[in-house]
Design an enzyme around this catalytic site. Structure first.
Site: not given
Ligand code: CO
Length: 211
Positions: A42, A44, A46, A98, A101
């Site tokens: 992803c 993302d 993090r 994750h 998400c």
């Molecule tokens: Co995500």
């Protein structure tokens, strides 16, 4: 100092430290890339592939998009997959989602995110529809979202297996292994949820018999 300038300053410090540690580091990496792993994760911020797996530059070939999707018309994803499997000869392809998400959460709402994002999230809604009975039976919203995250990763691994890229590599070289993982933002642990190998079977509708 502006935050963008800080990035460049930090980069100078990082490069100098690397070179001090290992004077041949950049010279060596600049000549050869032989990663064993392709990571489809992803976007993302993090979930950085190298950091959470304790790997270094050169070890993981990376593709990231919203909610780690494998969409069969995505030329970007398919180019990365083709290059990693057919040229770099990776041994493993990892789809890593994750918990928590934003893409998965967004797809579970009825909100109009405008057409481009709607189009992307539509693919996650389709995963929900495939597993509707199981998901609808989970009362707790966070648990239902977590389960969709796991099922989405599984579905994206199946999408990999439906490509001629993977099927050809499986037939000729018995690699790569495909892995579906979910990373926990709250504890940092990765949970393996699904796996496929060259002897795994997929729906025969998607099997090529003249590779
Ligand atoms: Co995500």
């Amino acid at each position: 100092m502006y935050s963008i300038d800080k990035l460049l300053l930090e980069n100078k410090a990082w490069a100098a430290e690397k070179k001090l540690d290992d004077p041949e580091y950049f010279e060596r990496l600049s000549h050869l890339q032989t990663p064993e792993f392709l990571w489809i994760g992803c976007s993302d911020s993090r979930v950085p592939a190298n950091e959470i797996t304790g790997t270094q530059p050169g070890e993981i070939f990376v593709h990231r998009n919203i909610a780690n999707m494998v969409i069969h018309t995505d030329v970007n994803l398919l180019s990365v997959l083709e290059y990693a499997v057919s040229h770099l000869k990776v041994k493993h392809v990892i789809v890593c989602g994750h918990y928590g998400c934003g893409g998965i959460k967004a797809a579970m709402t009825k909100h109009d995110f405008k057409q481009v994002l709607n189009m992307w999230l539509r693919n996650i809604k389709d995963v929900y529809r495939l597993h509707r009975d199981e998901l609808d039976s989970i009362g707790d919203e966070e648990k239902r979202t977590d389960r969709l995250t796991e099922l989405n990763v599984q579905e994206q691994v199946l999408h990999l297996a439906k490509t001629s890229i993977i099927q050809r590599a499986w037939q000729n070289e018995q690699r790569p292994q495909l892995h579906g993982w979910v990373y926990g933002l709250k504890d940092g642990f990765i949970k393996p949820v699904f796996q496929m190998n060259s002897d795994s079977h997929i729906d025969s509708l998607y099997e090529y018999d003249d590779l």
